[in-house]
Design a protein around this motif. Structure first.
Motif, PDB file in Angstrom:
ATOM      1  N   UNK A  47     -22.042  15.305  44.975  1.00 36.98           N
ATOM      2  CA  UNK A  47     -22.721  16.415  44.329  1.00 36.98           C
ATOM      3  C   UNK A  47     -23.279  16.106  42.949  1.00 36.98           C
ATOM      4  N   UNK A  48     -22.966  14.931  42.410  1.00 36.71           N
ATOM      5  CA  UNK A  48     -23.437  14.552  41.072  1.00 36.71           C
ATOM      6  C   UNK A  48     -24.917  14.164  41.151  1.00 36.71           C
ATOM      7  N   UNK A  49     -25.760  14.764  40.314  1.00 32.20           N
ATOM      8  CA  UNK A  49     -27.188  14.409  40.328  1.00 32.20           C
ATOM      9  C   UNK A  49     -27.428  12.952  39.926  1.00 32.20           C
ATOM     10  N   UNK A  50     -28.503  12.370  40.438  1.00 28.81           N
ATOM     11  CA  UNK A  50     -28.902  11.023  40.013  1.00 28.81           C
ATOM     12  C   UNK A  50     -29.137  11.025  38.507  1.00 28.81           C
ATOM     13  N   UNK A  51     -28.898   9.886  37.895  1.00 28.15           N
ATOM     14  CA  UNK A  51     -29.154   9.755  36.467  1.00 28.15           C
ATOM     15  C   UNK A  51     -28.217   8.754  35.833  1.00 28.15           C
ATOM     16  N   UNK A  52     -28.340   8.625  34.523  1.00 29.39           N
ATOM     17  CA  UNK A  52     -27.513   7.712  33.748  1.00 29.39           C
ATOM     18  C   UNK A  52     -26.332   8.478  33.172  1.00 29.39           C
ATOM     19  N   UNK A  53     -25.154   7.855  33.241  1.00 27.22           N
ATOM     20  CA  UNK A  53     -23.920   8.507  32.815  1.00 27.22           C
ATOM     21  C   UNK A  53     -23.039   7.547  32.029  1.00 27.22           C
ATOM     22  N   UNK A  54     -22.257   8.118  31.132  1.00 29.41           N
ATOM     23  CA  UNK A  54     -21.134   7.420  30.522  1.00 29.41           C
ATOM     24  C   UNK A  54     -19.944   7.638  31.453  1.00 29.41           C
ATOM     25  N   UNK A  55     -19.222   6.576  31.738  1.00 26.69           N
ATOM     26  CA  UNK A  55     -17.982   6.694  32.496  1.00 26.69           C
ATOM     27  C   UNK A  55     -16.872   6.233  31.572  1.00 26.69           C
ATOM     28  N   UNK A  56     -15.895   7.107  31.390  1.00 28.66           N
ATOM     29  CA  UNK A  56     -14.768   6.814  30.514  1.00 28.66           C
ATOM     30  C   UNK A  56     -13.546   6.592  31.389  1.00 28.66           C
ATOM     31  N   UNK A  57     -13.009   5.379  31.327  1.00 27.85           N
ATOM     32  CA  UNK A  57     -11.752   5.100  32.010  1.00 27.85           C
ATOM     33  C   UNK A  57     -10.643   5.136  30.977  1.00 27.85           C
ATOM     34  N   UNK A  58      -9.424   5.299  31.458  1.00 25.08           N
ATOM     35  CA  UNK A  58      -8.315   5.366  30.513  1.00 25.08           C
ATOM     36  C   UNK A  58      -7.022   4.972  31.198  1.00 25.08           C
ATOM     37  N   UNK A  59      -6.282   4.120  30.551  1.00 20.78           N
ATOM     38  CA  UNK A  59      -4.925   3.808  30.963  1.00 20.78           C
ATOM     39  C   UNK A  59      -3.996   4.473  29.959  1.00 20.78           C
ATOM     40  N   UNK A  60      -2.927   5.086  30.451  1.00 23.19           N
ATOM     41  CA  UNK A  60      -1.946   5.719  29.575  1.00 23.19           C
ATOM     42  C   UNK A  60      -0.643   4.944  29.701  1.00 23.19           C
ATOM     43  N   UNK A  61      -0.243   4.285  28.611  1.00 23.56           N
ATOM     44  CA  UNK A  61       1.024   3.550  28.587  1.00 23.56           C
ATOM     45  C   UNK A  61       2.145   4.561  28.351  1.00 23.56           C
ATOM     46  N   UNK A  62       3.123   4.561  29.248  1.00 21.03           N
ATOM     47  CA  UNK A  62       4.169   5.581  29.237  1.00 21.03           C
ATOM     48  C   UNK A  62       5.510   5.071  28.729  1.00 21.03           C
ATOM     49  N   UNK A  85     -28.453   9.948  45.652  1.00 20.91           N
ATOM     50  CA  UNK A  85     -27.868  11.240  45.993  1.00 20.91           C
ATOM     51  C   UNK A  85     -28.894  12.353  45.957  1.00 20.91           C
ATOM     52  N   UNK A  86     -28.464  13.512  46.378  1.00 16.70           N
ATOM     53  CA  UNK A  86     -29.313  14.702  46.325  1.00 16.70           C
ATOM     54  C   UNK A  86     -28.587  15.820  45.601  1.00 16.70           C
ATOM     55  N   UNK A  87     -27.566  15.456  44.825  1.00 11.90           N
ATOM     56  CA  UNK A  87     -26.705  16.434  44.175  1.00 11.90           C
ATOM     57  C   UNK A  87     -27.377  17.221  43.067  1.00 11.90           C
ATOM     58  N   UNK A  88     -26.892  18.425  42.887  1.00 12.38           N
ATOM     59  CA  UNK A  88     -27.344  19.291  41.798  1.00 12.38           C
ATOM     60  C   UNK A  88     -26.155  19.961  41.121  1.00 12.38           C
ATOM     61  N   UNK A  89     -24.948  19.444  41.366  1.00 10.91           N
ATOM     62  CA  UNK A  89     -23.734  20.066  40.849  1.00 10.91           C
ATOM     63  C   UNK A  89     -23.695  20.031  39.326  1.00 10.91           C
ATOM     64  N   UNK A  90     -23.155  21.075  38.751  1.00 12.52           N
ATOM     65  CA  UNK A  90     -22.909  21.158  37.313  1.00 12.52           C
ATOM     66  C   UNK A  90     -21.407  21.370  37.120  1.00 12.52           C
ATOM     67  N   UNK A  91     -20.636  20.268  37.090  1.00 15.25           N
ATOM     68  CA  UNK A  91     -19.187  20.402  36.967  1.00 15.25           C
ATOM     69  C   UNK A  91     -18.784  21.062  35.655  1.00 15.25           C
ATOM     70  N   UNK A  92     -17.659  21.783  35.678  1.00 15.54           N
ATOM     71  CA  UNK A  92     -17.120  22.308  34.434  1.00 15.54           C
ATOM     72  C   UNK A  92     -16.800  21.113  33.547  1.00 15.54           C
ATOM     73  N   UNK A  93     -17.170  21.203  32.271  1.00 15.02           N
ATOM     74  CA  UNK A  93     -17.070  20.053  31.376  1.00 15.02           C
ATOM     75  C   UNK A  93     -16.193  20.357  30.168  1.00 15.02           C
TER      76      UNK A  93
END
Length: 141
Positions: A47-62, A85-93
């Motif tokens: 559902x995510x529209x085509x385009x350029x995105x930042x992807x943030x990964x994260x490891x949490x040391x416990x 894709x053909x997505x038009x979703x607008x996820x809660x951010x």
């Protein structure tokens, strides 16, 4: 993820993947990443529209997360382009920083507890919509 043009500022981040303890392999996702030489493949919801995105990964040391302020967060960002894709979703951010509080489950955690009880912190996972294609990316640390 966040749209690249947002520069990651404000309520622009949404979660598309999470993994903690895997009851089948009896390993944490961190072990999975280490075993795969820093690589983790994920599927971007269709559902995510085509385009350029930042992807943030994260490891949490416990290892010190039993005390408030003890969890150690290791974030990383990459830029990806979603296509096909053909997505038009607008996820809660959500805004980062601001998605965690020091006493949230998963940030405050006793490693002596049964790992299957671990609660992944942060906003809810966005799973997508009814678009017909799935977009895939992989990221290397």
């Amino acid at each position: 993820m966040a749209p690249l043009e947002s520069n990651g500022e404000g309520d622009v981040w949404f979660k598309v993947y999470e993994e903690g303890w895997n009851k089948n392999t009896k390993k944490w996702c961190t072990n999975k990443v280490i075993d795969n030489n820093g690589k983790l493949d994920i599927t971007i919801p269709k559902g995510i529209p085509d385009g350029d995105y930042l992807v943030r990964t994260e490891l949490i040391a416990l290892h010190q997360a039993k005390q408030v302020g003890g969890a150690q967060l290791y974030p990383n960002c990459v830029v990806i382009t979603v296509t096909g894709g053909t997505g038009t979703a607008l996820p809660e951010s959500y805004a980062i920083p601001g998605i965690y509080k020091s006493k949230d489950k998963g940030i405050l955690y006793d490693r002596g507890a049964d790992p299957s009880t671990y609660v992944i912190p942060g906003p809810p996972l966005f799973t997508g919509s009814s678009s017909s294609k799935s977009n895939t990316t992989s990221s290397t640390q």
